[in-house]
Scaffold this motif. Sequence first.
Motif, mmCIF file in Angstrom:
data_model
loop_
_atom_site.group_PDB
_atom_site.id
_atom_site.type_symbol
_atom_site.label_atom_id
_atom_site.label_comp_id
_atom_site.label_asym_id
_atom_site.label_seq_id
_atom_site.Cartn_x
_atom_site.Cartn_y
_atom_site.Cartn_z
ATOM 1 N N UNK A 159 18.389 49.495 39.302
ATOM 2 C CA UNK A 159 17.645 48.179 39.199
ATOM 3 C C UNK A 159 16.528 48.346 38.027
ATOM 4 N N UNK A 160 15.993 49.641 37.801
ATOM 5 C CA UNK A 160 14.968 49.878 37.008
ATOM 6 C C UNK A 160 15.503 49.536 35.293
ATOM 7 N N UNK A 161 16.711 49.614 35.256
ATOM 8 C CA UNK A 161 17.451 49.334 34.107
ATOM 9 C C UNK A 161 17.625 47.915 33.579
ATOM 10 N N UNK A 162 17.769 47.203 34.707
ATOM 11 C CA UNK A 162 17.922 45.834 34.689
ATOM 12 C C UNK A 162 16.865 44.938 34.806
ATOM 13 N N UNK A 163 15.555 45.307 35.301
ATOM 14 C CA UNK A 163 14.200 44.696 35.305
ATOM 15 C C UNK A 163 13.714 43.975 33.880
ATOM 16 N N UNK A 164 13.928 44.661 32.722
ATOM 17 C CA UNK A 164 13.526 43.901 31.703
ATOM 18 C C UNK A 164 14.270 42.741 31.254
ATOM 19 N N UNK A 165 15.613 42.901 31.586
ATOM 20 C CA UNK A 165 16.436 41.659 31.347
ATOM 21 C C UNK A 165 16.311 40.506 32.288
ATOM 22 N N UNK A 166 16.051 40.834 33.668
ATOM 23 C CA UNK A 166 15.624 39.933 34.529
ATOM 24 C C UNK A 166 14.330 39.254 34.241
ATOM 25 N N UNK A 167 13.342 40.123 33.781
ATOM 26 C CA UNK A 167 12.141 39.272 33.352
ATOM 27 C C UNK A 167 12.283 38.329 32.231
ATOM 28 N N UNK A 168 13.078 38.641 31.413
ATOM 29 C CA UNK A 168 13.697 37.681 30.433
ATOM 30 C C UNK A 168 14.177 36.516 30.754
ATOM 31 N N UNK A 169 15.075 36.910 31.698
ATOM 32 C CA UNK A 169 15.990 35.550 32.337
ATOM 33 C C UNK A 169 15.027 34.678 33.118
ATOM 34 N N UNK A 170 14.050 35.344 33.944
ATOM 35 C CA UNK A 170 13.022 34.574 34.771
ATOM 36 C C UNK A 170 12.084 33.603 33.767
ATOM 37 N N UNK A 171 11.659 34.387 32.549
ATOM 38 C CA UNK A 171 11.022 33.507 31.601
ATOM 39 C C UNK A 171 11.917 32.291 31.091
ATOM 40 N N UNK A 172 13.215 32.530 30.769
ATOM 41 C CA UNK A 172 14.146 31.414 30.434
ATOM 42 C C UNK A 172 14.311 30.449 31.223
ATOM 43 N N UNK A 173 14.402 30.813 32.613
ATOM 44 C CA UNK A 173 14.564 29.516 33.530
ATOM 45 C C UNK A 173 13.484 28.746 33.657
ATOM 46 N N UNK A 174 12.058 29.450 33.843
ATOM 47 C CA UNK A 174 10.961 28.930 33.768
ATOM 48 C C UNK A 174 10.604 27.947 32.586
ATOM 49 N N UNK A 175 11.138 28.379 31.437
ATOM 50 C CA UNK A 175 10.806 27.425 30.216
ATOM 51 C C UNK A 175 11.756 26.032 30.530
ATOM 52 N N UNK A 176 12.993 26.561 31.068
ATOM 53 C CA UNK A 176 13.989 25.210 30.901
ATOM 54 C C UNK A 176 13.462 24.145 32.156
ATOM 55 N N UNK A 177 12.814 24.839 33.233
ATOM 56 C CA UNK A 177 12.101 23.982 34.101
ATOM 57 C C UNK A 177 11.251 23.049 33.286
#
Length: 294
Positions: free
Chosen positions: A202-220
Amino acid sequence: MKHGIVLLPEHEWKIAADRWRAAEQLGYQHAWTYDHLMWRWLADRPWYGSIPTLTAAATVTSTIGLGVLVATPNFRHPVALAKELVSVDDIASGRLICGLGSGAPGFDASVLGGPDLGPRERADRFEAFVELLDAVLARGSVTKVSRWYTASGVNFHPRADEAPRLPFAVAATGPRGMALAAEYARYWITSGPPNDFRMRPLREVVPLLRDQVRGIDAACERAGRDPAGLGKLFVADAAVGGITSSLAAYEDAAGELAEVGITDLVVHWPRPDQPYQGDEQVIVDFAEKHLGGE
Protein backbone atom coordinates in the motif's frame (compact mmCIF):
# COMPACT_ATOMS: atom_id res chain seq x y z
CA MET A 1 -14.63 4.56 7.57
CA LYS A 2 -17.11 2.05 6.15
CA HIS A 3 -16.04 -1.45 5.19
CA GLY A 4 -17.08 -3.78 2.39
CA ILE A 5 -16.16 -7.17 1.03
CA VAL A 6 -16.08 -8.79 -2.42
CA LEU A 7 -17.49 -12.29 -2.83
CA LEU A 8 -16.44 -13.80 -6.14
CA PRO A 9 -19.37 -15.55 -7.89
CA GLU A 10 -17.49 -18.83 -8.09
CA HIS A 11 -19.43 -21.14 -5.75
CA GLU A 12 -22.69 -23.02 -6.05
CA TRP A 13 -25.39 -21.16 -4.18
CA LYS A 14 -25.62 -23.72 -1.38
CA ILE A 15 -22.08 -22.65 -0.47
CA ALA A 16 -22.25 -19.00 -1.52
CA ALA A 17 -25.38 -18.30 0.53
CA ASP A 18 -23.49 -18.90 3.76
CA ARG A 19 -20.80 -16.41 2.70
CA TRP A 20 -23.31 -13.65 2.02
CA ARG A 21 -25.05 -14.28 5.34
CA ALA A 22 -21.69 -14.22 7.09
CA ALA A 23 -20.70 -10.91 5.47
CA GLU A 24 -23.81 -9.32 6.98
CA GLN A 25 -23.39 -11.01 10.35
CA LEU A 26 -19.78 -9.86 10.55
CA GLY A 27 -20.95 -6.26 10.24
CA TYR A 28 -19.69 -5.28 6.79
CA GLN A 29 -21.67 -2.33 5.44
CA HIS A 30 -21.66 -3.54 1.84
CA ALA A 31 -20.85 -6.72 -0.09
CA TRP A 32 -20.02 -6.86 -3.80
CA THR A 33 -19.64 -9.34 -6.61
CA TYR A 34 -17.97 -9.02 -9.99
CA ASP A 35 -19.93 -8.50 -13.20
CA HIS A 36 -18.07 -10.52 -15.83
CA LEU A 37 -18.96 -13.27 -18.28
CA MET A 38 -15.58 -14.84 -17.67
CA TRP A 39 -12.79 -13.61 -15.43
CA ARG A 40 -9.08 -13.42 -16.13
CA TRP A 41 -7.63 -15.78 -13.48
CA LEU A 42 -10.54 -18.18 -13.13
CA ALA A 43 -11.56 -18.64 -16.76
CA ASP A 44 -11.37 -22.42 -16.48
CA ARG A 45 -13.53 -22.62 -13.33
CA PRO A 46 -17.21 -22.12 -12.47
CA TRP A 47 -18.33 -18.50 -12.62
CA TYR A 48 -21.90 -17.35 -12.04
CA GLY A 49 -23.81 -14.24 -13.12
CA SER A 50 -23.80 -11.15 -10.93
CA ILE A 51 -27.48 -10.24 -11.21
CA PRO A 52 -28.85 -13.68 -10.24
CA THR A 53 -26.24 -13.85 -7.46
CA LEU A 54 -27.25 -10.48 -6.02
CA THR A 55 -30.93 -11.42 -6.32
CA ALA A 56 -30.29 -14.54 -4.28
CA ALA A 57 -28.13 -12.58 -1.82
CA ALA A 58 -31.00 -10.16 -1.30
CA THR A 59 -33.20 -13.03 -0.11
CA VAL A 60 -30.73 -14.29 2.52
CA THR A 61 -29.72 -10.88 3.94
CA SER A 62 -31.67 -7.93 5.25
CA THR A 63 -29.42 -4.96 6.04
CA ILE A 64 -26.12 -5.13 4.14
CA GLY A 65 -25.69 -3.08 0.96
CA LEU A 66 -25.36 -5.22 -2.18
CA GLY A 67 -23.12 -4.06 -5.00
CA VAL A 68 -22.31 -4.76 -8.64
CA LEU A 69 -18.54 -4.38 -9.19
CA VAL A 70 -18.72 -3.15 -11.95
CA ALA A 71 -21.22 -3.24 -14.83
CA THR A 72 -19.68 -2.05 -18.11
CA PRO A 73 -20.69 -1.36 -21.71
CA ASN A 74 -18.65 -4.39 -22.79
CA PHE A 75 -21.74 -6.60 -22.73
CA ARG A 76 -24.44 -4.50 -21.04
CA HIS A 77 -27.06 -2.26 -22.67
CA PRO A 78 -28.31 0.53 -20.39
CA VAL A 79 -32.02 -0.15 -20.94
CA ALA A 80 -31.81 -3.89 -20.27
CA LEU A 81 -29.45 -3.31 -17.34
CA ALA A 82 -31.84 -0.76 -15.82
CA LYS A 83 -34.67 -3.32 -15.77
CA GLU A 84 -32.48 -5.88 -14.01
CA LEU A 85 -31.21 -3.33 -11.50
CA VAL A 86 -34.62 -2.10 -10.36
CA SER A 87 -35.83 -5.70 -10.07
CA VAL A 88 -32.94 -6.65 -7.77
CA ASP A 89 -33.29 -3.40 -5.84
CA ASP A 90 -36.97 -4.16 -5.22
CA ILE A 91 -36.15 -7.62 -3.87
CA ALA A 92 -33.37 -6.10 -1.74
CA SER A 93 -35.68 -3.37 -0.38
CA GLY A 94 -33.49 -0.57 -1.70
CA ARG A 95 -30.06 -1.95 -0.80
CA LEU A 96 -28.54 -2.24 -4.28
CA ILE A 97 -25.51 -0.19 -5.36
CA CYS A 98 -24.69 -0.21 -9.08
CA GLY A 99 -20.97 -0.03 -9.75
CA LEU A 100 -20.15 1.19 -13.26
CA GLY A 101 -16.93 1.15 -15.28
CA SER A 102 -15.85 1.88 -18.83
CA GLY A 103 -14.85 -1.72 -19.56
CA ALA A 104 -11.30 -2.87 -20.19
CA PRO A 105 -10.24 -4.84 -23.27
CA GLY A 106 -10.52 -8.61 -22.88
CA PHE A 107 -13.00 -11.45 -23.08
CA ASP A 108 -16.05 -9.43 -22.00
CA ALA A 109 -15.27 -6.89 -24.72
CA SER A 110 -14.77 -9.41 -27.53
CA VAL A 111 -17.06 -12.38 -26.80
CA LEU A 112 -20.10 -10.77 -28.45
CA GLY A 113 -18.10 -9.51 -31.42
CA GLY A 114 -17.79 -5.93 -30.24
CA PRO A 115 -15.37 -3.51 -31.89
CA ASP A 116 -11.81 -3.13 -30.70
CA LEU A 117 -11.96 0.28 -29.04
CA GLY A 118 -9.19 2.62 -28.00
CA PRO A 119 -9.19 4.59 -24.74
CA ARG A 120 -10.92 7.65 -26.20
CA GLU A 121 -13.71 5.57 -27.75
CA ARG A 122 -14.21 3.62 -24.52
CA ALA A 123 -14.52 6.92 -22.67
CA ASP A 124 -17.05 8.20 -25.22
CA ARG A 125 -19.08 5.01 -24.93
CA PHE A 126 -18.97 5.10 -21.14
CA GLU A 127 -20.35 8.64 -21.06
CA ALA A 128 -23.24 7.55 -23.28
CA PHE A 129 -23.77 4.44 -21.14
CA VAL A 130 -23.99 6.31 -17.82
CA GLU A 131 -26.12 9.13 -19.23
CA LEU A 132 -28.67 6.76 -20.77
CA LEU A 133 -28.79 4.47 -17.72
CA ASP A 134 -29.45 7.47 -15.49
CA ALA A 135 -32.14 8.82 -17.84
CA VAL A 136 -33.99 5.52 -17.98
CA LEU A 137 -33.89 4.95 -14.23
CA ALA A 138 -34.77 8.52 -13.29
CA ARG A 139 -37.18 9.69 -16.00
CA GLY A 140 -38.48 6.48 -17.52
CA SER A 141 -39.74 7.98 -20.77
CA VAL A 142 -36.73 8.06 -23.08
CA THR A 143 -36.10 8.16 -26.80
CA LYS A 144 -32.46 8.61 -27.65
CA VAL A 145 -30.22 7.57 -30.52
CA SER A 146 -26.45 7.92 -30.43
CA ARG A 147 -23.44 6.28 -32.00
CA TRP A 148 -23.43 3.80 -29.16
CA TYR A 149 -27.04 3.14 -28.14
CA THR A 150 -30.59 3.27 -29.35
CA ALA A 151 -33.45 3.65 -26.87
CA SER A 152 -36.64 3.94 -28.91
CA GLY A 153 -39.85 4.82 -27.11
CA VAL A 154 -38.75 3.57 -23.71
CA ASN A 155 -41.55 3.76 -21.13
CA PHE A 156 -39.83 2.44 -18.04
CA HIS A 157 -41.49 1.43 -14.79
CA PRO A 158 -40.70 1.52 -11.95
CA ARG A 159 -38.74 4.72 -12.21
CA ALA A 160 -37.32 7.13 -9.70
CA ASP A 161 -39.62 10.11 -10.40
CA GLU A 162 -39.26 12.30 -7.31
CA ALA A 163 -37.39 9.71 -5.23
CA PRO A 164 -33.62 9.24 -5.52
CA ARG A 165 -32.72 6.55 -8.01
CA LEU A 166 -30.59 3.64 -6.86
CA PRO A 167 -27.02 4.79 -6.22
CA PHE A 168 -24.23 4.59 -8.76
CA ALA A 169 -20.60 3.89 -7.88
CA VAL A 170 -18.39 5.00 -10.77
CA ALA A 171 -14.91 3.55 -11.23
CA ALA A 172 -12.63 6.19 -12.69
CA THR A 173 -9.00 7.28 -12.70
CA GLY A 174 -9.06 9.84 -15.52
CA PRO A 175 -10.69 13.26 -15.79
CA ARG A 176 -13.64 12.21 -17.95
CA GLY A 177 -14.58 9.32 -15.70
CA MET A 178 -14.16 11.46 -12.61
CA ALA A 179 -16.48 14.05 -14.13
CA LEU A 180 -19.12 11.34 -14.53
CA ALA A 181 -18.63 10.25 -10.92
CA ALA A 182 -18.98 13.83 -9.71
CA GLU A 183 -22.21 14.31 -11.67
CA TYR A 184 -23.97 10.97 -11.26
CA ALA A 185 -22.48 8.87 -8.47
CA ARG A 186 -22.83 8.38 -4.74
CA TYR A 187 -19.42 6.67 -4.70
CA TRP A 188 -16.22 7.01 -6.68
CA ILE A 189 -14.25 3.75 -7.00
CA THR A 190 -10.51 3.24 -7.36
CA SER A 191 -8.14 0.33 -6.90
CA GLY A 192 -5.06 2.48 -7.37
CA PRO A 193 -3.15 2.06 -10.65
CA PRO A 194 -5.77 1.23 -13.31
CA ASN A 195 -5.73 -2.30 -14.80
CA ASP A 196 -2.56 -3.13 -12.89
CA PHE A 197 -2.43 -6.37 -10.90
CA ARG A 198 1.14 -6.47 -9.57
CA MET A 199 0.05 -6.55 -5.91
CA ARG A 200 2.46 -3.97 -4.50
CA PRO A 201 2.48 -2.74 -0.87
CA LEU A 202 0.00 0.00 0.00
CA ARG A 203 2.78 2.48 0.84
CA GLU A 204 3.86 2.45 -2.82
CA VAL A 205 0.36 3.39 -3.99
CA VAL A 206 -0.50 6.03 -1.39
CA PRO A 207 1.03 8.95 -3.40
CA LEU A 208 -1.07 7.98 -6.44
CA LEU A 209 -4.19 7.65 -4.27
CA ARG A 210 -3.59 11.14 -2.88
CA ASP A 211 -3.40 12.49 -6.44
CA GLN A 212 -6.57 10.62 -7.40
CA VAL A 213 -8.48 11.94 -4.38
CA ARG A 214 -7.38 15.46 -5.26
CA GLY A 215 -8.59 14.80 -8.80
CA ILE A 216 -12.04 13.60 -7.80
CA ASP A 217 -12.41 16.47 -5.32
CA ALA A 218 -11.56 18.92 -8.09
CA ALA A 219 -14.10 17.23 -10.39
CA CYS A 220 -16.76 17.67 -7.71
CA GLU A 221 -15.91 21.35 -7.33
CA ARG A 222 -16.14 21.87 -11.10
CA ALA A 223 -19.56 20.21 -11.02
CA GLY A 224 -20.70 22.46 -8.16
CA ARG A 225 -20.80 19.56 -5.72
CA ASP A 226 -19.38 19.34 -2.21
CA PRO A 227 -16.55 16.76 -2.42
CA ALA A 228 -17.45 15.55 1.07
CA GLY A 229 -20.77 14.30 -0.29
CA LEU A 230 -19.13 11.75 -2.59
CA GLY A 231 -17.99 8.47 -1.05
CA LYS A 232 -14.45 7.45 -2.01
CA LEU A 233 -14.24 3.68 -2.22
CA PHE A 234 -10.95 1.80 -2.45
CA VAL A 235 -10.99 -1.82 -3.69
CA ALA A 236 -7.98 -3.61 -2.22
CA ASP A 237 -6.14 -6.77 -3.28
CA ALA A 238 -5.87 -5.97 -6.98
CA ALA A 239 -3.03 -3.46 -7.47
CA VAL A 240 -2.42 -3.44 -3.72
CA GLY A 241 -1.77 -6.63 -1.77
CA GLY A 242 -1.19 -7.69 1.80
CA ILE A 243 -3.97 -5.71 3.46
CA THR A 244 -5.69 -8.80 4.87
CA SER A 245 -2.49 -10.74 5.50
CA SER A 246 -2.91 -10.07 9.23
CA LEU A 247 -5.18 -8.15 11.58
CA ALA A 248 -2.46 -5.55 12.15
CA ALA A 249 -1.99 -5.03 8.41
CA TYR A 250 -5.74 -4.60 7.93
CA GLU A 251 -5.94 -2.07 10.75
CA ASP A 252 -2.89 -0.14 9.55
CA ALA A 253 -4.26 0.02 5.99
CA ALA A 254 -7.63 1.29 7.17
CA GLY A 255 -5.96 4.07 9.12
CA GLU A 256 -3.63 5.07 6.31
CA LEU A 257 -6.41 5.08 3.72
CA ALA A 258 -8.62 7.20 5.95
CA GLU A 259 -5.82 9.78 6.15
CA VAL A 260 -5.68 9.83 2.34
CA GLY A 261 -9.41 10.60 2.20
CA ILE A 262 -10.83 7.17 1.42
CA THR A 263 -14.25 6.69 3.05
CA ASP A 264 -14.89 3.02 2.19
CA LEU A 265 -12.41 0.14 2.19
CA VAL A 266 -13.42 -3.00 0.28
CA VAL A 267 -11.40 -6.21 0.58
CA HIS A 268 -11.88 -9.65 -0.96
CA TRP A 269 -13.09 -12.66 0.96
CA PRO A 270 -9.86 -14.64 1.41
CA ARG A 271 -9.52 -17.69 -0.84
CA PRO A 272 -7.47 -20.87 -0.32
CA ASP A 273 -5.42 -20.15 -3.46
CA GLN A 274 -4.57 -17.22 -5.70
CA PRO A 275 -5.98 -14.75 -6.47
CA TYR A 276 -6.79 -13.24 -3.08
CA GLN A 277 -5.24 -16.08 -1.14
CA GLY A 278 -5.48 -15.59 2.59
CA ASP A 279 -6.85 -16.58 5.96
CA GLU A 280 -10.57 -16.06 6.57
CA GLN A 281 -9.84 -15.63 10.26
CA VAL A 282 -8.31 -12.22 9.56
CA ILE A 283 -11.59 -10.74 8.32
CA VAL A 284 -13.44 -12.41 11.20
CA ASP A 285 -11.03 -10.92 13.75
CA PHE A 286 -11.19 -7.48 12.13
CA ALA A 287 -14.99 -7.56 12.09
CA GLU A 288 -15.26 -8.66 15.69
CA LYS A 289 -12.91 -5.90 16.81
CA HIS A 290 -14.06 -3.03 14.60
CA LEU A 291 -17.43 -3.79 13.02
CA GLY A 292 -19.33 -5.31 15.89
CA GLY A 293 -19.56 -8.60 14.03
CA GLU A 294 -20.52 -11.93 15.46
